[in-house]
Write a protein that holds these residues in place. Structure first.
Motif, PDB file in Angstrom:
ATOM      1  N   ASP A 505      12.728  16.933  11.424  1.00  0.00           N
ATOM      2  CA  ASP A 505      12.013  16.044  10.508  1.00  0.00           C
ATOM      3  C   ASP A 505      12.638  14.646  10.573  1.00  0.00           C
ATOM      4  O   ASP A 505      13.588  14.406  11.340  1.00  0.00           O
ATOM      5  N   ALA A 546      -3.015  28.959  11.111  1.00  0.00           N
ATOM      6  CA  ALA A 546      -2.256  29.382   9.931  1.00  0.00           C
ATOM      7  C   ALA A 546      -2.519  30.867   9.750  1.00  0.00           C
ATOM      8  O   ALA A 546      -3.666  31.311   9.796  1.00  0.00           O
ATOM      9  N   SER A 557       7.876  26.468   4.357  1.00  0.00           N
ATOM     10  CA  SER A 557       6.631  26.189   3.638  1.00  0.00           C
ATOM     11  C   SER A 557       5.490  25.961   4.626  1.00  0.00           C
ATOM     12  O   SER A 557       5.718  25.597   5.779  1.00  0.00           O
ATOM     13  N   PRO A 558       4.241  26.161   4.167  1.00  0.00           N
ATOM     14  CA  PRO A 558       3.092  25.879   5.038  1.00  0.00           C
ATOM     15  C   PRO A 558       3.123  24.425   5.540  1.00  0.00           C
ATOM     16  O   PRO A 558       2.758  24.161   6.690  1.00  0.00           O
ATOM     17  N   ALA A 559       3.602  23.503   4.687  1.00  0.00           N
ATOM     18  CA  ALA A 559       3.664  22.100   5.107  1.00  0.00           C
ATOM     19  C   ALA A 559       4.637  21.928   6.278  1.00  0.00           C
ATOM     20  O   ALA A 559       4.403  21.140   7.200  1.00  0.00           O
ATOM     21  N   GLN A 560       5.725  22.693   6.234  1.00  0.00           N
ATOM     22  CA  GLN A 560       6.722  22.626   7.307  1.00  0.00           C
ATOM     23  C   GLN A 560       6.128  23.145   8.621  1.00  0.00           C
ATOM     24  O   GLN A 560       6.381  22.591   9.685  1.00  0.00           O
ATOM     25  N   ASP A 562       2.964  23.094   9.347  1.00  0.00           N
ATOM     26  CA  ASP A 562       2.034  22.048   9.802  1.00  0.00           C
ATOM     27  C   ASP A 562       2.787  20.962  10.553  1.00  0.00           C
ATOM     28  O   ASP A 562       2.358  20.505  11.610  1.00  0.00           O
ATOM     29  N   ALA A 563       3.941  20.562   9.989  1.00  0.00           N
ATOM     30  CA  ALA A 563       4.732  19.509  10.631  1.00  0.00           C
ATOM     31  C   ALA A 563       5.220  19.973  12.006  1.00  0.00           C
ATOM     32  O   ALA A 563       5.249  19.205  12.970  1.00  0.00           O
ATOM     33  N   SER A 566       2.167  20.013  14.374  1.00  0.00           N
ATOM     34  CA  SER A 566       1.283  18.852  14.399  1.00  0.00           C
ATOM     35  C   SER A 566       1.370  18.123  15.736  1.00  0.00           C
ATOM     36  O   SER A 566       2.407  18.100  16.401  1.00  0.00           O
TER      37      SER A 566
END
Ligand code: SAT
Ligand code: MN
Length: 605
Positions: A505, A546, A557-560, A562-563, A566
């Motif tokens: 990140d 997903a 997390s789902p956001a992680q 995605d990152a 991506s």
């Protein structure tokens, strides 16, 4: 060891004493005689590969100061070796392909014309072994009896190299038996000279099946069966004979119910190949019955089976030469077990009780130790105790997770090929190529941030096609074409994937936990290879949607995710530009298939 006088043919004042002469074939005898005349050793010792011999060589090494015997209660059969501080990694800029024309070596290899190559090294070898013992090391790369197995004979004046070859290859009388009366063996001549970087060369003569290496005792420069024979010379032979030598690990995955899938994976040096090859699945997977086993951790030789039309592979090596720093009971318990007995440590730190230490072995550093250069070290010394490229050398059989077929002359069937690099940005965790040709393009455009395994700057993105850039023994243009053409021999091809365990990140934290958790990605790869798991089509290739990747029990997390997965079109356009760096070098030689693949990718972006 029995001593018998050698026939005195040369102009040397005194003939070298020959220890334990075996019956070797006339071609070997003739070549050894020539090299003895050149290098003028005091003694010649023929290695037979026995346990007694290994022990005697270790004892000799301890007396000579080459080895330090470690705490035998904690590390039975283990020794420490400290290399010359100027000799701790492969020297790619001093590595040459020697052929009649430069076009045979191509734009990515250092080249010397064949005769000029011999002429450069002859004076260095002349008398290089005066006052020393020449070890004659017969070895086999590949399981004994395998149609692909290759015999080599290495002559060296390094006891460390002789012992290491015994761990890394099938070494000794077994090789004379495999060779029989044939003159088809790789002639490997090696001298450490005075370990001077100004007089260091690793030269390959693929047309003569010959390797000459001087001035270094380091793994890839000096254990000539490994990168020199099993990759550079073998890749050349493979291109001529229709098979492939690749810088890949090879692992077996057993699913609950017993289904076995073999996966080969290419990562540049020091990007976690050994860790991935020895992966221990998370508890949940183990409880379900998943098991990972190791066929090899560095090199595979692959061919297409004529009957089935599928790719099969062997590991030509018989041991591991793994990176030590960062290895511990959590990150790689199998490697810890493998180096727990009958192993050599090179350039790690020595503890007062004769145990060893390196950065990442334990959370807290020891109060004091002796560092890899032999100097007293404390945590506030302000330098590393172990060299970042310190290594262990251990026989493959030491690995508790060795695959039952690792020594099978017929090899194993490869279902998937994985390419990967160390990329802190831009490149997603996992995606699958649309087809073989696209997969070859993914391999060819691979990039990775550099590590301590090769001399040079650390941390810059380097294009490393198939993780083979320093190891292709011929023209890279022909290498790419060979990869594409191999498909014609296959009825069904391994599926090809790209992974990146190292994405970070903005604050530099790794987004993916890696190590054993890579099992989750591997499971998707295996399922895709068998036509089971779902995926969505993206600009880059097929990606898990997903829910397609099992994340249960992971603190992520789902956001992680995605990152991690991506793809930023702009960032990727810059990536394509940076891929040009290698392609421009190839210029008119770039296979047109790659131009089409790049155009398609740009169109998708
Ligand atoms: O070149 S070595 O084999 O010594 C280590 C590596 O780069 O894989
Ligand atoms: Mn390697």
């Amino acid at each position: 060891m029995p001593v018998s006088p050698a026939p005195s043919k040369s102009a040397r004042p005194a003939a070298p004493a020959v220890h334990a002469t075996p019956v070797v074939n006339p071609s070997v005898r003739k070549w050894v005689d020539e090299c003895v005349d050149l290098c003028k050793p005091d003694d010649i010792y023929y290695c037979n590969g026995s346990i007694e011999e290994r022990e005697a060589l270790f004892d000799q090494g301890v007396r000579d100061g080459v080895f330090i015997k470690l705490n035998q209660q904690k590390l039975p059969g283990c020794y420490l070796h400290r290399s010359n501080p100027n000799d701790v990694a492969r020297s790619e800029h001093l590595t040459f392909i020697c052929t009649p024309s430069q076009d045979m070596a191509g734009v990515t290899n250092n080249w010397i014309e064949t005769k000029a190559g011999y002429a450069k090294l002859l004076p260095l070898f002349d008398g290089s072994m005066r006052g020393r013992t020449m070890y004659v090391i017969p070895f086999v790369m590949g399981p004994i009896g395998s149609p692909l197995a290759k015999v080599g004979v290495q002559l060296t004046d390094s006891l460390y190299v002789a012992v290491s070859m015994g761990l890394m290859t099938r070494m000794g009388d077994v090789a004379w038996r495999q060779l029989g009366q044939s003159d088809e063996f790789t002639r490997c001549l090696h001298s450490v000279l005075d370990v001077n970087p100004d007089r260091r060369y690793v030269c390959h003569f693929p047309l003569d099946n010959t390797i000459w290496s001087v001035g270094s005792g380091y793994g890839g420069n000096a254990l000539l069966g490994k990168k020199c024979l099993a990759l550079r010379i073998a890749s050349f032979l493979g291109q001529q004979q229709g098979w492939m030598a690749e810088h890949m690990l090879l692992m077996g995955a057993t699913a609950p119910g017993g289904e076995k899938t073999y996966v080969a994976a290419a990562f540049p040096s020091a990007c976690g190949k050994t860790n991935f090859a020895m992966l221990i699945p998370p508890k949940k997977y183990r409880d379900q019955g998943w098991k990972i086993t190791t066929v090899g951790d560095d090199i595979v030789w692959m061919w297409v089976d004529e009957k089935s039309g599928r790719v099969r592979a062997i590991n030509p090596e018989a041991g591991y030469f793994g990176v030590v720093p960062g290895t511990n009971e959590r990150t790689n318990p199998n490697a810890m077990a493998a180096m727990g007995h009958d192993a050599i440590y090179t350039n790690v730190a020595l503890l007062p009780d004769g145990d060893v230490w390196w950065e990442g072995k334990t959370k807290a550093p020891p109060a004091e130790c002796v560092d890899w250069t032999g100097q007293k070290w404390t945590p506030d010394s302000g330098r590393k105790a172990a060299h970042p490229n310190s290594r262990f050398t251990a026989p493959a059989r030491n690995n508790p997770a060795i695959d039952p077929a690792w020594d099978d002359p017929n090899g194993v069937e490869v279902a998937a090929i994985v390419f990967g690099g160390r990329r802190s940005r831009t490149v997603p965790l996992v995606y699958q190529a649309f087809n073989w040709l696209h997969g070859v393009y993914l391999g060819a455009t691979m990039g990775s941030e550099t590590t301590a395994a090769a001399t040079g700057a650390v941390g810059v993105v380097r294009r490393d096609p198939m993780a083979m850039l320093p190891f292709i023994g011929y023209n890279i243009r022909d290498y790419f074409v060979h990869w594409m053409r191999m498909r014609r021999r296959m009825t069904d091809c391994p599926r090809i994937f790209h992974v990146n365990w190292f994405r970070q990140d903005a604050d530099g934290n790794y987004l993916w936990p890696g190590f054993g958790e890579n099992m989750r990605v591997l499971k998707w790869i295996i399922d895709r290879s068998h036509g089971r798991a779902y995926a969505k089509e993206t600009m880059l290739g097929w990606m898990p949607k997903a829910g397609d990747l099992d994340l249960e029990g992971l603190d992520i997390s789902p956001a992680q995710i995605d990152a991690l997965q991506s793809v930023d079109a702009n960032e990727f356009k810059a990536e394509i530009l940076s891929q040009e760096e290698l392609f421009l070098k190839l210029a008119g030689d770039l296979p047109k298939e790659f131009v089409f693949q790049r155009e398609l990718l740009i169109a998708r972006l």
